[in-house]
Write a protein that holds these residues in place. Structure first.
Motif, PDB file in Angstrom:
ATOM      1  N   UNK A 194      40.564 -32.068  -5.238  1.00  0.00           N
ATOM      2  CA  UNK A 194      40.034 -31.468  -6.399  1.00  0.00           C
ATOM      3  C   UNK A 194      38.644 -31.118  -6.220  1.00  0.00           C
ATOM      4  N   UNK A 195      37.843 -31.813  -5.687  1.00  0.00           N
ATOM      5  CA  UNK A 195      36.446 -31.431  -5.377  1.00  0.00           C
ATOM      6  C   UNK A 195      36.409 -30.165  -4.472  1.00  0.00           C
ATOM      7  N   UNK A 249      29.991 -26.767   1.236  1.00  0.00           N
ATOM      8  CA  UNK A 249      30.076 -28.279   1.074  1.00  0.00           C
ATOM      9  C   UNK A 249      31.712 -28.259   0.446  1.00  0.00           C
ATOM     10  N   UNK A 250      32.254 -27.167   0.046  1.00  0.00           N
ATOM     11  CA  UNK A 250      33.749 -27.371  -0.402  1.00  0.00           C
ATOM     12  C   UNK A 250      34.289 -27.382   1.037  1.00  0.00           C
ATOM     13  N   UNK A 251      34.169 -26.766   2.102  1.00  0.00           N
ATOM     14  CA  UNK A 251      34.881 -27.073   3.413  1.00  0.00           C
ATOM     15  C   UNK A 251      34.680 -28.433   3.902  1.00  0.00           C
ATOM     16  N   UNK A 252      33.451 -29.090   3.533  1.00  0.00           N
ATOM     17  CA  UNK A 252      33.016 -30.603   3.959  1.00  0.00           C
ATOM     18  C   UNK A 252      34.163 -31.229   3.265  1.00  0.00           C
ATOM     19  N   UNK A 253      34.248 -31.265   1.855  1.00  0.00           N
ATOM     20  CA  UNK A 253      35.400 -31.799   1.147  1.00  0.00           C
ATOM     21  C   UNK A 253      36.645 -31.676   1.591  1.00  0.00           C
ATOM     22  N   UNK A 271      25.899 -31.430  -9.065  1.00  0.00           N
ATOM     23  CA  UNK A 271      25.619 -32.791  -9.445  1.00  0.00           C
ATOM     24  C   UNK A 271      26.726 -33.859  -9.769  1.00  0.00           C
ATOM     25  N   UNK A 272      27.883 -32.918 -10.428  1.00  0.00           N
ATOM     26  CA  UNK A 272      29.023 -33.542 -10.603  1.00  0.00           C
ATOM     27  C   UNK A 272      29.661 -34.420  -9.478  1.00  0.00           C
ATOM     28  N   UNK A 273      29.820 -33.619  -8.290  1.00  0.00           N
ATOM     29  CA  UNK A 273      30.186 -34.079  -6.899  1.00  0.00           C
ATOM     30  C   UNK A 273      29.331 -34.866  -6.496  1.00  0.00           C
ATOM     31  N   UNK A 320      29.349 -40.846  -4.871  1.00  0.00           N
ATOM     32  CA  UNK A 320      28.677 -42.006  -4.868  1.00  0.00           C
ATOM     33  C   UNK A 320      29.446 -43.150  -5.692  1.00  0.00           C
ATOM     34  N   UNK A 321      30.299 -43.030  -6.690  1.00  0.00           N
ATOM     35  CA  UNK A 321      30.775 -43.961  -7.270  1.00  0.00           C
ATOM     36  C   UNK A 321      32.080 -44.268  -6.277  1.00  0.00           C
TER      37      UNK A 321
END
Length: 310
Positions: free
Chosen positions: A25-26, A45-49, A124-126, A131-132
């Motif tokens: 999803x991220x 960052x999307x590629x990282x996810x 920020x949402x990511x 972290x959660x």
């Protein structure tokens, strides 16, 4: 103990699938928002996810393999599959960190368009979600002693760091555009290299620990005090000659040499050894116990006799 193993597998299996779902999803959200908001940092960052999806599948495979029962070729079980998985995830994590550093350094001097504000909100949402997920998986990994899940948890923490770098970069670009400060555009580059270095250091530490545990690492003396005390209370046992508790992934296999009275029968010696094994098997982490029975040495026997008389 079988029920405990079943619960462990279910919890870790759920955590692995949860990580896969969230990463998919991220990755999709970051890519589409990054594309439309014109943010290269968010696309990276999307590629990282997306790479996290691959590592989460590796964790899932490792956990499943670790739960396979012992067989003819693996009489001690498959617990080390988790250590191997942790090593693979660490290598992938290091490669990702290196790739981020190289790609970030390669962007120095190129034109850097100002991203849209939506990119900042998604980042920020990511960070909050990652972290959660890190805290949840770290708690689960420590509770069930799973190297693979703990490594994957720190992978999520590295994703949060990556997103923080993207946030700093996007924020710097927005501020630079707002106040006409072109030098702020380099904030993205500096933050990217810094976080990539943190990711590589983290990968090295996790990989080092996984390799250490895969090489028949034995528990330290302070970690076996309770087990030894319980064994010393077994009826018929004179003393313990040797005690080694080998970590085999998330469980432990104990090798122990005990000393008994040389005048007892083989059956009595066997019964003492069986009581020792059953005592140790009461520990949740202990999967198997190998007991070697030694007769009390003649000189030790005489010393003991004199001690009893006094």
């Amino acid at each position: 103990m079988q029920n405990g193993n079943s619960e462990r597998f279910k919890k870790i299996n759920f955590a692995a699938w949860l990580g896969i779902g969230i990463n998919i999803v991220l990755a999709a959200l970051k890519f589409f928002v990054g594309w439309f908001a014109n943010s290269r940092a968010l696309i990276a960052d999307a590629l990282h996810s997306a790479a996290d999806v691959v590592t989460s599948f590796a964790v899932l495979i490792g956990v499943r393999a670790a739960e396979l029962p012992p067989d003819e070729d693996h009489p001690y079980g498959h617990g080390k599959a988790e250590s191997i998985t942790a090593i693979i995830v660490s290598v992938l994590l290091f490669v990702i960190g290196l790739d981020i550093a190289i790609s970030t350094l390669g962007d120095i001097g190129s034109e850097n368009p100002v991203p849209g504000i939506a990119a900042l909100y998604v980042i920020i949402f990511s960070i909050i979600v990652k972290e959660a997920l890190f805290r949840y998986k770290l708690h689960l990994g420590k509770k069930y002693n799973s190297e693979a899940i703990i490594t994957d948890a720190w992978h999520h923490r590295s994703d949060a760091y990556s997103s923080i770098a993207a946030m700093v970069g996007v924020g710097a670009s927005l501020l630079g555009a707002q106040f006409g400060l072109s030098w702020l555009m380099y904030g993205d580059m500096i933050a990217g290299v810094f976080v990539a270095a943190l990711v590589m250091v983290m990968a090295y530490k996790l990989g080092r620990d996984a390799i250490h545990n895969s090489l028949d690492h034995v528990l330290h003396e302070e970690d076996t005090v309770d087990m030894i005390e319980r064994v010393n209370g077994v009826e018929g046992l004179i003393k313990i000659d040797e005690f080694h508790a080998r970590e085999h992934g998330h469980y432990v296999i104990v090798d122990i040499k005990i000393v008994v009275n040389p005048d007892i029968s083989v059956r009595e010696g066997h019964d003492i050894a069986k009581r020792v094994k059953n005592t140790l098997m009461e520990e949740d982490r202990v999967r198997d116990v190998l007991v070697h029975v030694n007769p009390l040495d003649v000189d030790e026997r005489e010393t003991k006799r004199r001690s009893d008389l006094t």
